[in-house]
Design a protein around this motif. Structure first.
Motif, PDB file in Angstrom:
ATOM      1  N   MET A   1       0.848  -1.202   0.000  1.00 47.60           N
ATOM      2  CA  MET A   1       0.000   0.000   0.000  1.00 47.60           C
ATOM      3  C   MET A   1       0.885   1.254   0.000  1.00 47.60           C
ATOM      4  N   PRO A   2       0.660   2.151  -0.941  1.00 48.80           N
ATOM      5  CA  PRO A   2       1.491   3.350  -0.939  1.00 48.80           C
ATOM      6  C   PRO A   2       1.133   4.247   0.234  1.00 48.80           C
ATOM      7  N   PRO A   4       0.745   8.041   2.243  1.00 52.04           N
ATOM      8  CA  PRO A   4      -0.023   9.227   1.863  1.00 52.04           C
ATOM      9  C   PRO A   4       0.716  10.149   0.903  1.00 52.04           C
ATOM     10  N   VAL A   5       2.052  10.182   0.987  1.00 51.08           N
ATOM     11  CA  VAL A   5       2.795  11.048   0.056  1.00 51.08           C
ATOM     12  C   VAL A   5       2.652  10.510  -1.365  1.00 51.08           C
ATOM     13  N   ARG A   6       2.815   9.197  -1.506  1.00 55.20           N
ATOM     14  CA  ARG A   6       2.649   8.599  -2.842  1.00 55.20           C
ATOM     15  C   ARG A   6       1.216   8.762  -3.324  1.00 55.20           C
ATOM     16  N   PHE A   7       0.300   8.644  -2.392  1.00 55.17           N
ATOM     17  CA  PHE A   7      -1.115   8.833  -2.730  1.00 55.17           C
ATOM     18  C   PHE A   7      -1.339  10.218  -3.317  1.00 55.17           C
ATOM     19  N   LEU A   8      -0.812  11.222  -2.636  1.00 58.82           N
ATOM     20  CA  LEU A   8      -0.997  12.604  -3.110  1.00 58.82           C
ATOM     21  C   LEU A   8      -0.368  12.811  -4.477  1.00 58.82           C
ATOM     22  N   LEU A  10       0.233  10.504  -6.787  1.00 58.09           N
ATOM     23  CA  LEU A  10      -0.548   9.776  -7.797  1.00 58.09           C
ATOM     24  C   LEU A  10      -1.871  10.490  -8.072  1.00 58.09           C
ATOM     25  N   TRP A  11      -2.462  11.026  -7.023  1.00 58.60           N
ATOM     26  CA  TRP A  11      -3.721  11.777  -7.194  1.00 58.60           C
ATOM     27  C   TRP A  11      -3.492  12.995  -8.097  1.00 58.60           C
ATOM     28  N   SER A  14      -2.868  11.963 -11.646  1.00 58.35           N
ATOM     29  CA  SER A  14      -4.113  11.477 -12.259  1.00 58.35           C
ATOM     30  C   SER A  14      -5.029  12.632 -12.643  1.00 58.35           C
ATOM     31  N   VAL A  15      -5.090  13.648 -11.789  1.00 61.78           N
ATOM     32  CA  VAL A  15      -5.941  14.810 -12.110  1.00 61.78           C
ATOM     33  C   VAL A  15      -5.442  15.458 -13.407  1.00 61.78           C
TER      34      VAL A  15
END
Lengths: 416, 540
Positions: A1-2, A4-8, A10-11, A14-15
């Motif tokens: 699971m990535p 939160p930094v990777r999440f941000l 990737l988010w 993606s945007v």
């Protein structure tokens, strides 16, 4: 699971990627005809969603079309005339239909006329006038709607300072909005539909909305639905129109059209549009017909006084075209030839009108109005009305028994 | 500045957050000072004169709070005087700007007086701010606050995520957070904040706003005295209920999300109120922070005072099986109706808001009465829950929708006309085009008195479909708090211990699937920004 930094990260990526994808899709499909992207068969050949954005679509399309003849007016013009009609003489081509559905019809026609003339190259302007628009004063419009901020010139003829900002907004909103994306997707899906509506590059539209509704519900229902709307409209305006004193409103807008055409050496033709006899009969029975006759007389005077070279045509009568029989309730098969419903005619009748005003048709429909013949024309229309009232079997709605003669042996009378 | 504007999303929020995080690296005090200044700018953006109205009020309240702090331990008389002065000052402030014209209008209506109504500037969010300031004074007087500075107080009042439309926060739940906040970039908080904000933006722009074109014309016709058929009336009533639900819920999500980006958790304000199975339950889910305020600062003091008085007089008090009618009326009905009357007046200066508040007050009383009487008819609570859950939900939902007509109508007459339509007083119609496609079912409908009308079939179907989809989302799907439950999206929120299957499947976590999915939701919201529309609750 990535984390939160990777999440941000990737988010955010993606945007941006999804946003870029939206831009590409909207640019390729060009659902509102803003960019003039080549039409791709099976993807964007038909433009059904330009209908709801006609002022946006047509204002960009007219600049690309570079027409010699431009048609102006409201929804009957938008729907009823094809720029590709075979009746257009070669000398008047290319033709562009700049008809815009919606309110403030007469002043909107003046604004679109100013815009088309500002492009250069326009030799003929044909303005289609709806008699009902002369029963409500539009008043001097000093404000601009968002749609009008994209015009090249302001109402005084000077360059429009709002245009660059509005054009930027148009581009952005046509590329980067959810509405545009949904309309692009809808455009692609509807390429494969039966009788899909299309706005052509010359401003003409197919009659698909009406033809689909007519197939599904029958012509009678189309007439009945619109008639109920017209009944309300006449009722609402009854006392105002009946008690109007002095010249009817909005003629100053027509005068501006005449002056604009003269100033730019454009040949102007004014056309009073036809309505189906059922719609006209409502006005007759409500005792408002003298106002219709007043309008014709006043427009004829105005043109004679101010408009050398301007021609005023009148198709508003009870002739056999406009008195076309309406199929009975429950009959969903019989199709009409000339009208979709009381206020919108078909392009078949549009063809007759084009042929008539370009001199290629026999004179059994419409007439050029002048101060000299307007009384005679009004008398003819009264006679036609009597024939319609006595022979059509049309039953007026409640409250519209009106001033028709008690029996058809007695001439119908209208208050003077 | 609206949360759903380009300026806020692409300029104000990123700049404020970036500077806040950068300043937090050097000095926490500087970061909080920046946040206070930015909040003031946010407030001034709409109408700069607002600052000149709110700033003196903040200073007066701060001075009063300081006075209360100094006197509360040894001079109770003076403390009481200061507290009453503070409450009166704040109510007068609110009353002058929000209610002066209304009350002048009422006097004109009732006595034919000729008071001239003046155009007053209504400071943004004045109702929320006033309640917050009153609550603060009460808390200071009661010793429920610790030391505070003018910057603490200004930040508490002005903190921009909750400044305009709540949640209504307490000093004691905000300041401890500011004191321990790192004021530095925190990826988890920012991720949760972005998720909340994106959900809220999508709710507002994609779900709530499109309903206005369906709802507005019908309410306008009712206000103009035109009767509506049962179908149209229900479309308007349901449509507005869903519109304000998604609008307010969206706003609350956005407020919670923005605050979270700064490391602050705002209290829960919204928890699927349309799923409520009683009116009491509804008010525990709808605008929770307002309910909390009204209960703590209006209902409880009145109820407590009346109870003490009755006890002193030796009369029976409220509670249990032996509750008498007079105890119920005086100790429950009176405080409840009064509290909800205040709620109605708080929502807006108009007869319809007052009537809406009173109606909810009466509904709450009926609910309480049923709670008292129910054990006599159905002693087994568990089986009652099992059998009556659905009817209770339907009854509650119907009552909320019915009352919401008052909230949206501009006149009492318009609301009555729509209610008459809802109960079928003006017949039931279906667009002729829809009727014609129903085949044999059309004959059944005709037998039931449902007749075709010359209205738009496509608009009717769009309205019905939209309402059906939104009802499904509101009633069947987990809400934002439940989806983000693991990360405490609202202060003190704890997810249910046994979450439903769908809630487990949709539970948010910072993984790749949610990153891409949330990007889609964020983008859908951002791409819908073209048409600005105000939040319905900003007008309060």
């Amino acid at each position: 699971m990535p984390g939160p930094v990777r999440f941000l990260r990737l988010w955010a990526i993606s945007v941006v990627v999804l946003g870029a994808l939206v831009v590409v899709v909207n640019l390729v499909v060009d659902p509102y005809l803003v960019f003039g992207t080549p039409r791709l068969p099976g993807i964007s050949a038909l433009k059904p969603n330009a209908r709801d954005h006609s002022m946006l679509s047509k204002t960009y399309a007219v600049a690309r079309a570079r027409p010699v003849t431009v048609l102006f007016g409201s929804s009957p013009t938008y729907l009823g005339f094809s720029a590709q009609d075979p009746a257009w003489p070669a000398s008047m081509k290319p033709v562009f239909n700049y008809g815009i559905p919606g309110g403030y019809a007469t002043s909107a026609s003046l604004d679109t006329m100013r815009e088309a003339i500002a492009l250069g190259g326009v030799k003929n302007a044909i303005v289609f006038l709806d008699f009902q628009n002369f029963f409500i004063a539009e008043g001097p419009r000093t404000w601009w709607t968002e749609n009008e901020r994209r015009y090249r010139t302001q109402r005084d003829g000077t360059a429009n300072p709002y245009r660059p900002l509005q054009v930027t907004a148009d581009m952005t909103l046509s590329l980067l909005t959810m509405r545009a994306l949904v309309d692009s997707a809808d455009t692609v899906l509807r390429q494969f539909g039966r009788d899909t509506l299309n706005l052509a590059d010359d401003g003409s539209t197919t009659e698909s909305d009406f033809s689909n509704a007519a197939r599904a519900d029958g012509m009678h229902d189309l007439f009945a639905q619109k008639e109920s709307f017209e009944i309300e409209r006449v009722r609402r305006g009854l006392s105002r129109v009946r008690n109007w004193t002095g010249p009817l409103p909005n003629q100053d807008i027509v005068l501006d059209m005449i002056r604009l055409a003269k100033a730019h050496d454009v040949r102007l033709t004014l056309v009073i549009l036809p309505h189906h006899a059922q719609a006209l009969e409502l006005y007759w029975r409500a005792g408002l017909w003298p106002r219709v006759e007043q309008l014709k007389a006043e427009l004829a005077d105005l043109v004679a006084r101010e408009g050398s070279g301007v021609v005023l045509w009148d198709f508003l009568d009870f002739s056999s075209y406009n008195a076309e029989p309406v199929p009975s309730p429950g009959d969903r098969k019989t199709q009409t030839q000339w009208f979709w419903e009381p206020t919108h005619f078909k392009q078949t009748l549009g063809h007759i009108i084009i042929a008539r005003i370009t001199g290629a048709a026999t004179p059994d429909f419409g007439a050029i109005l002048t101060p000299a013949n307007v009384a005679e024309r009004n008398a003819l229309v009264r006679a036609q009305q009597r024939v319609f009232a006595c022979t059509s079997g049309y039953k007026p709605p409640a409250g519209f028994s009106g001033t028709v003669g008690d029996d058809c042996g007695t001439p119908a009378k209208q208050p003077s | 500045m609206l949360f759903n504007s380009y300026t806020f999303i692409f300029f104000f929020l990123p700049v404020v957050a970036a500077v806040f995080w950068a300043a937090g690296q050097r000095s926490k005090e500087m970061a909080l000072l920046w946040l206070t200044a930015a909040s003031l700018l946010f407030y001034a953006w709409w109408r700069p004169v607002n600052v000149f109205l709110i700033a003196p009020s903040i200073l007066v309240n701060f001075a009063l709070a300081r006075g209360l702090e100094r006197t509360r331990d040894d001079r109770p008389g003076l403390t009481r005087l200061l507290l009453v002065s503070g409450i009166v000052f704040n109510l007068c402030f609110l009353g002058y700007f929000k209610y002066l014209n209304f009350f002048a209008g009422v006097v004109n209506d009732m006595f034919g007086a000729g008071y001239v109504l003046t155009q007053l500037i209504l400071p943004l969010g004045i109702s929320f701010i006033t309640f917050q300031k009153i609550a603060f004074l009460v808390d200071v007087a009661a010793g429920r606050t610790d030391r505070f500075t003018i910057r603490d107080y200004a930040l508490f009042v002005l903190f921009f995520p909750q400044l305009i439309a709540g949640p209504i926060v307490h000093y004691r739940e905000m300041m401890p957070q500011f004191r321990v906040a790192s004021c530095r970039f925190d990826a988890t908080d920012t991720s949760v904040g972005i998720a909340l904000f994106s959900f809220g933006l999508a709710k507002k722009l994609l779900l709530a706003d499109p309903l206005s074109t369906i709802v507005q014309p019908i309410y306008a016709q009712s206000a103009a005295g035109l009767p509506q058929s049962m179908t149209d009336a229900w479309i308007a009533a349901l449509g507005f209920t869903l519109q304000i639900y998604f609008d307010f819920s969206g706003y609350t999500d956005m407020a919670l999300g923005i605050a979270r980006m700064f490391g602050i958790k705002l209290p829960m304000n919204f928890n699927s109120p349309l799923k409520a199975t009683s009116i009491i339950d509804f008010w525990l889910r709808w605008h929770v922070s307002l309910t909390r305020f009204l209960t703590a600062y209006i209902y409880n003091p009145i109820s407590l005072a009346l109870t003490r008085r009755r006890m002193a007089q030796g009369k029976p008090v409220f509670g249990g099986k032996n509750t008498t009618a007079s105890a119920f009326l005086i100790l429950l009905v009176m405080p409840t109706v009064l509290t909800m009357l205040v709620s109605g007046i708080w929502h807006g200066a108009g007869y319809t808001y007052i009537a809406w508040g009173l109606m909810h007050g009466l509904l709450l009383c009926v609910n309480h009465l049923w709670r008292l009487l129910r054990p006599r008819f159905w002693p087994h609570a568990a089986s009652y829950q099992r059998w009556f859950r659905l009817p209770a939900f339907l009854l509650t939902f119907g009552a909320v929708v019915f009352a919401m007509v008052l909230f949206r109508s501009t006149t009492i007459g318009g609301a009555f006309l729509l209610w008459k339509g809802m109960v079928g007083a003006f017949g039931i119609t279906v667009p002729a085009a829809v009727f014609a496609r129903l085949g044999d079912a059309a004959a059944w409908l005709a037998a039931l008195g449902i007749v075709p009308a010359w209205t738009s079939g496509s608009l009717f179907l769009e309205a019905v479909l939209r309402i059906a989809v939104l009802l499904f989302i509101a009633l069947a799907l987990p809400n934002t708090l439940e989806i983000l439950g693991r990360y405490e999206p609202a202060l003190g929120y704890r997810p249910p211990k046994n979450p439903a299957w769908l809630q487990q499947r949709l539970a948010w976590q910072p993984n790749s699937a949610w990153a891409v999915g949330l990007a889609g939701i964020s983008l859908a919201g951002l791409l819908s920004l073209g048409q600005l529309s105000e939040f319905l609750y900003w007008q309060f």
